[in-house]
Design a protein around this motif. Structure first.
Motif, PDB file in Angstrom:
ATOM      1  N   GLY A   1      25.252  13.357  52.024  1.00 33.20           N
ATOM      2  CA  GLY A   1      24.916  12.955  50.665  1.00 33.20           C
ATOM      3  C   GLY A   1      23.476  12.530  50.504  1.00 33.20           C
ATOM      4  O   GLY A   1      23.105  11.991  49.451  1.00 33.20           O
ATOM      5  N   PHE A   2      22.619  12.768  51.502  1.00 34.99           N
ATOM      6  CA  PHE A   2      21.187  12.535  51.336  1.00 34.99           C
ATOM      7  C   PHE A   2      20.616  13.655  50.470  1.00 34.99           C
ATOM      8  O   PHE A   2      20.881  14.842  50.721  1.00 34.99           O
ATOM      9  CB  PHE A   2      20.470  12.514  52.682  1.00 34.99           C
ATOM     10  N   PRO A   3      19.819  13.325  49.457  1.00 35.60           N
ATOM     11  CA  PRO A   3      19.352  14.363  48.541  1.00 35.60           C
ATOM     12  C   PRO A   3      18.306  15.279  49.166  1.00 35.60           C
ATOM     13  O   PRO A   3      17.414  14.837  49.883  1.00 35.60           O
ATOM     14  CB  PRO A   3      18.748  13.558  47.385  1.00 35.60           C
ATOM     15  N   LYS A   4      18.459  16.569  48.896  1.00 36.94           N
ATOM     16  CA  LYS A   4      17.381  17.519  49.124  1.00 36.94           C
ATOM     17  C   LYS A   4      16.483  17.497  47.887  1.00 36.94           C
ATOM     18  O   LYS A   4      16.832  16.920  46.855  1.00 36.94           O
ATOM     19  CB  LYS A   4      17.951  18.913  49.372  1.00 36.94           C
ATOM     20  N   ASP A   5      15.368  18.150  47.960  1.00 35.53           N
ATOM     21  CA  ASP A   5      14.392  18.043  46.862  1.00 35.53           C
ATOM     22  C   ASP A   5      14.894  18.638  45.554  1.00 35.53           C
ATOM     23  O   ASP A   5      14.495  18.195  44.474  1.00 35.53           O
ATOM     24  CB  ASP A   5      13.079  18.699  47.285  1.00 35.53           C
ATOM     25  N   ASN A   6      15.776  19.643  45.628  1.00 30.19           N
ATOM     26  CA  ASN A   6      16.305  20.230  44.391  1.00 30.19           C
ATOM     27  C   ASN A   6      17.007  19.205  43.514  1.00 30.19           C
ATOM     28  O   ASN A   6      17.105  19.386  42.300  1.00 30.19           O
ATOM     29  CB  ASN A   6      17.279  21.361  44.726  1.00 30.19           C
ATOM     30  N   VAL A   7      17.511  18.145  44.117  1.00 25.75           N
ATOM     31  CA  VAL A   7      18.135  17.080  43.337  1.00 25.75           C
ATOM     32  C   VAL A   7      17.183  16.559  42.273  1.00 25.75           C
ATOM     33  O   VAL A   7      17.577  16.268  41.133  1.00 25.75           O
ATOM     34  CB  VAL A   7      18.601  15.942  44.271  1.00 25.75           C
ATOM     35  N   PHE A   8      15.909  16.462  42.619  1.00 26.40           N
ATOM     36  CA  PHE A   8      14.948  15.869  41.687  1.00 26.40           C
ATOM     37  C   PHE A   8      14.538  16.848  40.599  1.00 26.40           C
ATOM     38  O   PHE A   8      14.158  16.428  39.501  1.00 26.40           O
ATOM     39  CB  PHE A   8      13.754  15.334  42.464  1.00 26.40           C
ATOM     40  N   TYR A   9      14.627  18.145  40.873  1.00 32.26           N
ATOM     41  CA  TYR A   9      14.460  19.110  39.782  1.00 32.26           C
ATOM     42  C   TYR A   9      15.573  18.908  38.766  1.00 32.26           C
ATOM     43  O   TYR A   9      15.341  18.825  37.552  1.00 32.26           O
ATOM     44  CB  TYR A   9      14.482  20.549  40.302  1.00 32.26           C
ATOM     45  N   LEU A  10      16.819  18.830  39.247  1.00 32.29           N
ATOM     46  CA  LEU A  10      17.955  18.653  38.343  1.00 32.29           C
ATOM     47  C   LEU A  10      17.883  17.314  37.618  1.00 32.29           C
ATOM     48  O   LEU A  10      18.163  17.234  36.410  1.00 32.29           O
ATOM     49  CB  LEU A  10      19.252  18.765  39.135  1.00 32.29           C
ATOM     50  N   LYS A  11      17.505  16.283  38.333  1.00 33.08           N
ATOM     51  CA  LYS A  11      17.404  14.969  37.689  1.00 33.08           C
ATOM     52  C   LYS A  11      16.373  14.981  36.572  1.00 33.08           C
ATOM     53  O   LYS A  11      16.536  14.302  35.552  1.00 33.08           O
ATOM     54  CB  LYS A  11      17.056  13.915  38.742  1.00 33.08           C
ATOM     55  N   SER A  12      15.323  15.775  36.748  1.00 28.96           N
ATOM     56  CA  SER A  12      14.294  15.876  35.719  1.00 28.96           C
ATOM     57  C   SER A  12      14.838  16.445  34.425  1.00 28.96           C
ATOM     58  O   SER A  12      14.478  15.983  33.326  1.00 28.96           O
ATOM     59  CB  SER A  12      13.136  16.757  36.209  1.00 28.96           C
ATOM     60  N   TRP A  13      15.710  17.460  34.523  1.00 29.90           N
ATOM     61  CA  TRP A  13      16.127  18.196  33.335  1.00 29.90           C
ATOM     62  C   TRP A  13      17.586  17.978  32.967  1.00 29.90           C
ATOM     63  O   TRP A  13      18.026  18.367  31.887  1.00 29.90           O
ATOM     64  CB  TRP A  13      15.824  19.682  33.521  1.00 29.90           C
ATOM     65  N   TRP A  14      18.359  17.359  33.847  1.00 29.10           N
ATOM     66  CA  TRP A  14      19.743  17.026  33.533  1.00 29.10           C
ATOM     67  C   TRP A  14      19.909  15.554  33.151  1.00 29.10           C
ATOM     68  O   TRP A  14      20.864  15.199  32.482  1.00 29.10           O
ATOM     69  CB  TRP A  14      20.647  17.321  34.730  1.00 29.10           C
ATOM     70  N   GLY A  15      19.007  14.722  33.618  1.00 26.06           N
ATOM     71  CA  GLY A  15      19.149  13.291  33.404  1.00 26.06           C
ATOM     72  C   GLY A  15      18.444  12.813  32.155  1.00 26.06           C
ATOM     73  O   GLY A  15      17.834  13.580  31.395  1.00 26.06           O
ATOM     74  N   ASN A  16      18.477  11.501  31.950  1.00 25.12           N
ATOM     75  CA  ASN A  16      17.906  10.891  30.744  1.00 25.12           C
ATOM     76  C   ASN A  16      16.817   9.876  31.050  1.00 25.12           C
ATOM     77  O   ASN A  16      16.394   9.149  30.165  1.00 25.12           O
ATOM     78  CB  ASN A  16      19.022  10.204  29.939  1.00 25.12           C
ATOM     79  N   GLU A  17      16.358   9.818  32.318  1.00 25.92           N
ATOM     80  CA  GLU A  17      15.338   8.845  32.667  1.00 25.92           C
ATOM     81  C   GLU A  17      14.103   9.561  33.196  1.00 25.92           C
ATOM     82  O   GLU A  17      14.182  10.708  33.652  1.00 25.92           O
ATOM     83  CB  GLU A  17      15.878   7.877  33.722  1.00 25.92           C
ATOM     84  N   PRO A  18      12.940   8.908  33.125  1.00 26.50           N
ATOM     85  CA  PRO A  18      11.713   9.542  33.628  1.00 26.50           C
ATOM     86  C   PRO A  18      11.820   9.828  35.123  1.00 26.50           C
ATOM     87  O   PRO A  18      12.349   9.020  35.885  1.00 26.50           O
ATOM     88  CB  PRO A  18      10.631   8.501  33.334  1.00 26.50           C
ATOM     89  N   VAL A  19      11.297  10.983  35.533  1.00 26.19           N
ATOM     90  CA  VAL A  19      11.360  11.417  36.922  1.00 26.19           C
ATOM     91  C   VAL A  19       9.995  11.940  37.338  1.00 26.19           C
ATOM     92  O   VAL A  19       9.325  12.657  36.586  1.00 26.19           O
ATOM     93  CB  VAL A  19      12.412  12.533  37.117  1.00 26.19           C
TER      94      VAL A  19
END
Length: 936
Positions: free
Chosen positions: A592-610
């Motif tokens: 469950g350690f994030p790979k970098d793609n997690v942060f791409y998704l967090k940028s465009w799927w989430g609601n907080e600044p990334v």
């Protein structure tokens, strides 16, 4: 009988509250504790405890379970454990193992560890005779056979279906009962890691004879404007021997405990041993709807009333919401458009395999929510019930998936069990009939089967649409008939063309991405089977995570997409083979350690600044080389600096990322994010010094005194400035003090063949039946005292058995002989030395600790001198089995190497009490550390 080996379960739980059970008779008792486990064998009957070899087998006569299924079978030498349990995660890796199952040494090539037996002893209070008892299994991998008190109950071939049996008539009330389970993983069901054994919970259910059936309620809410018309369908079963008259009472209760609506039926009469249904409808004004942002839950309380007394109370948790697909506009929840941002997942985690305690399931779901995922596909099987409960609570939509497509009766039975079990969960928005059925998905058979399955499923649940995941790209067969189309991979589909051909068919991407990445790796290394973690094409004709999401985000008719996968899992190590043992597809690794793609998704799927930079900045030996630096962000612009010097400010396009080629110099990379021209955040990566100390961080530090709770602990090393070292690979050793134990370790390395678990290893040394000899009839060395006994009376005999040990066994094993009575006036000798006098009247279940000094490498002879048991009748055969020997080898110390700076250890309360837990971590040459947790 050693009562410590038994779960004296119901005597306490069912008699503490006699006033309650005088009326309401319903109790659901967790049955996870105090099981015994041993390996059997798929074809060697002796290694399978001679089960099924009697003259009358369990298939021939009721109650004739033999071997390990017999009530009287001696399981004292078996390994004690609690459920859930996955023995596959405990066995080594082997190149001869199944590629799709992660090269674990189980299956056809490893018959000695491909059958597992479980046994549990329990007691039922004599006063509870007349009530109905059921044993329920949430999932056993796989091909499970079940006996209770020697009575064969049935076989469940699938490792994913929940199943159960009524055991009322075969219980021993006021005495001991035994449940035995045999699981066989010789044949694989899925093409991914499935585990082995009873990997989900087991329950004992007690009801009144007249009661609500298992999964016997269906709550349907017809929501219109400011009110909901709620219909509760209740199936009632009468196990009495005569007809019964009853009333059904319903209440709808909100999360605060307020009763919102009530209804009561008239009197109903149901025949003996019959089933009936009572439907009641209630109005709820201004219902509080379940949503992703506000997962509000209600409870329906169903009571069966006889002669004014409540004899059964059944609680159904549910939520009120509407789901709707539009072929042109996508998916709507409560009338509000929602883009599905989902992931596919198998049930598999580092250290524990499929046997996940409840808190670990919750933790994994939270990791998905953390990067903005709002939906979960259970691939490719019905989900664990507790996962669905948590998705209800956390606001996560679920595709609940049937295991295998088909329109025959057995396939219908599996669909029915899935839907009946799960249809009150508000999180489930669609039923999946199947996945990538290549033999039928592009032909007329697929169209027929899909149509029939959907029609059958609607008889069980008319409120949700049906889906199937299709990979053929053929625009016929399954894809022509399915109600909600599921596209698997843009590389195989032209979704625009399919939408033109089927304009009235809603659609979504059920599997997209399938990209390859190794956490913390930024240059491909084929020799080590490492794949760079930049989002790159897995195959020339396929798509990246970014291009996949852009495709779905830009098309209204597509309801959204589910990425393959949220987490890495054992097996399917595409594009590699041995020694790769896990997949490379996950947005997160097996821990469950994030790979970098997690942060791409967090940028465009989430609601907080990334704002996230990759890669790390530890590149000794690459000074002067060009390193590709990427930024994932949802800021309008990002500016990059190296050691204080700007490398340019760039505009971020929606659903994309930014890149800079940077000549490597040690130091500090800094990214600054701007929104509407103002600086809003910054991110740095630095070149670190050497590792200096170990750091432990738990996802929570206060734990419940429950085996369902745990702490997920992240392990890393820091340099002297407190910076995490991203390339560290130190070996970390662990120990724990206090009321807890460790249940698993991992590091996310797809080629690591290290152990996931360190546990005491139990082995049953089965001794052959005795051979009987008189004095001088066999070459057996015995001391003079034994010879004197033999000379004194010709009735005395030498009763001889033997067993083999290795040098390692003698050096490391602890041996206990669990004896059985074979005679009277006995004395025992091991390799010619007396081990302990035995009283002729001693209980046959005596236990003897064996001194290792008496053992030797090779063949060891165990001899009893005394009078053999005579046959009570000429046709009887007295016991010839001396009992078996248990060998226990103490566990090695828990340990795990870091992989690219990280490892994980999971700490679980052992339910021995409350207090402080201390987790210690040490590494050679580094400053050690400890983590303090509290069990409440």
């Amino acid at each position: 009988m050693n009562l410590n080996q038994k779960a004296i379960l119901l005597i306490g739980l069912l008699t503490l509250m006699p006033g309650l059970f005088a009326q309401v008779v319903r109790e659901r008792i967790n049955f996870d504790k105090d099981w015994k486990f041993a390996f059997g064998h798929p074809c060697d009957v002796e290694k399978d405890f001679n089960t099924g070899t009697s003259y009358f087998t369990y298939l021939a006569k009721a109650g004739f379970g033999d071997g390990a299924a017999a009530v009287a079978f001696d399981d004292r030498t078996w390994r004690p454990l609690n459920l859930p349990h996955d023995w596959a995660v405990e066995v080594p890796f082997d190149a001869k193992g199944s590629h799709s199952h992660g090269y674990k040494a189980i299956g056809r090539n490893f018959p000695d560890v491909s059958v597992g037996w479980y046994r549990k002893h329990f007691t039922v209070d004599e006063a509870d005779y007349g009530k109905q008892f059921y044993i329920d299994f949430e999932g056993v991998s796989r091909d499970a056979k079940v006996w209770v008190n020697g009575h064969y109950l049935g076989n469940e071939p699938s490792g994913y279906q929940s199943f159960g049996y009524n055991i009322t008539d075969i219980l021993n009330y006021g005495g001991e009962n035994v449940v035995a389970v045999r699981a066989d993983v010789t044949l694989e069901e899925g093409w991914y890691y499935e585990g082995a054994g009873i990997y989900r919970h087991v329950w004992l259910q007690m009801n009144a004879p007249l009661h609500v059936r298992k999964n016997g309620t269906f709550v349907i809410a017809d929501i219109d404007a400011d009110k909901a018309k709620v219909t509760v369908k209740t199936e009632v079963e009468n196990r009495n021997q005569e007809a019964s008259t009853y009333i059904v009472s319903q209440q709808i209760v909100n999360a605060e405990g307020k009763v919102l609506a009530k209804a009561k039926s008239g009197e109903n009469t149901i025949a003996a041993m019959a089933k009936g249904e009572v439907d009641l409808t209630m109005d709820v004004a201004n219902p509080h709807l379940w949503s992703l942002e506000d997962p509000y839950l209600h409870k329906v309380i169903t009571q069966i009333v006889v002669d004014g007394k409540v004899i059964d109370e059944y609680k159904t948790r549910t939520g009120f919401r509407t789901v709707h697909f539009d072929a042109d506009k996508g998916f709507f929840l409560n009338g509000k458009h929602v883009k599905l941002k989902g992931t596919n997942n198998h049930q598999d985690h580092a250290g524990v395999g499929c046997a996940m305690p409840d808190e670990l399931i919750r933790w994994r779901l939270q990791q998905l929510k953390n990067f903005g995922s709002n939906a979960y596909r259970s691939s490719h099987n019905p989900a664990t019930p507790e996962l669905l409960d948590m998705c209800d609570e956390m606001g996560i939509l679920v595709i609940d998936e049937n295991r295998l497509m088909g329109s025959h009766q057995e396939a219908f039975d599996e669909v029915e069990r899935l839907i009946r079990r799960d249809r009150n969960h508000p999180c489930i928005f669609v039923w999946s009939m199947g996945n990538e059925e290549w033999g039928i998905e592009c032909n007329v058979l697929g169209e027929r089967i899909t149509t029939t399955m959907q029609n059958f499923a609607r008889t069980l649940d008319p409120t949700r649409p049906m889906n199937a995941a299709v990979s053929g790209g053929c625009n016929q067969g399954v894809s022509a008939a399915v109600e909600v189309m599921g596209y698997n991979y843009l590389g195989q589909w032209d979704t625009d063309k399919h939408h033109e051909l089927f304009p009235d068919q809603p659609s979504m991407g059920t599997e997209e991405g399938s990209t390859w990445a190794t956490r913390g790796i930024y240059f491909d290394d084929p020799d080590k089977h490492y794949m760079r973690a930049y989002d790159h094409l897995p195959r020339p004709s396929w798509e990246t995570i970014e291009t996949s999401w852009k495709h779905y985000a830009e098309r209204d008719y597509l309801a959204g997409m589910f990425i393959w996968t949220g987490f890495d899992y054992r097996g399917e190590p595409t594009p590699y083979a041995w020694p790769s043992i896990t997949s490379y597809f996950g947005m997160m690794d097996l821990c469950g350690f994030p790979k970098d793609n997690v942060f791409y998704l967090k940028s465009w799927w989430g609601n907080e600044p990334v704002l996230h930079l990759l890669p790390h900045w530890n590149w000794a030996g690459k000074e002067g080389d060009t390193i590709q630096v990427w930024a994932y962000s949802n800021c309008d612009e990002v500016e990059l600096f190296l050691n204080g010097k700007t490398l340019g400010r760039k505009t971020m396009e929606v659903n994309e990322h930014l890149e800079w080629p940077v000549i490597y110099k040690p130091g500090k990379l800094k990214a600054v994010g701007y929104t509407k021209g103002k600086k809003v955040m910054e991110e740095t990566v630095e070149t670190t010094a050497d590792a200096y100390r170990v750091e432990l961080t738990a996802h929570k530090t206060r734990l419940k005194n429950s085996a369902n709770d745990l702490a997920v602990v992240t392990v890393k090393v820091l340099d002297k400035k407190g910076r995490s070292v991203p390339v560290a690979d130190n070996l970390i050793k662990f120990s724990v003090e206090g009321p807890a134990h460790l249940i698993g370790v991992g590091n996310g390395n797809p080629t690591s063949l290290e152990k996931d678990k360190f546990f005491d290893e139990y082995e049953v040394i089965q001794t052959p039946n005795i051979e009987k000899y008189g004095l001088g009839e066999a070459d057996i060395d015995l001391p003079s005292e034994a010879t004197d006994v033999l000379e004194k009376d010709s009735k005395n005999k030498m009763m001889v058995t033997q067993f083999d040990l290795t040098k390692d066994d003698v050096a490391k094993g602890k041996f206990i002989w669990y004896s059985k009575k074979v005679g009277d006036h006995l004395q025992a000798y091991l390799n010619g030395t007396a081990i302990q006098p035995m009283d002729g009247n001693l209980d046959e279940m005596a236990v003897f600790n064996i001194d290792n000094a008496l053992l030797k490498e090779g063949t060891n002879k165990l001899v009893l001198v005394g009078v053999p048991l005579p046959p009570p009748n000429q046709w009887d055969e007295p016991n010839k089995h001396l009992g078996d020997i248990q060998m226990v080898k103490a566990a090695d110390q828990w340990q795990r190497k870091l992989f690219n700076g990280l490892a994980q250890v999971i700490v679980q309360p052992d339910e021995s009490g409350t207090g402080e837990i201390i987790l210690n971590a040490t590494a050679e040459g580094l400053k050690s550390t400890k983590l303090i947790l509290t069990v409440e």
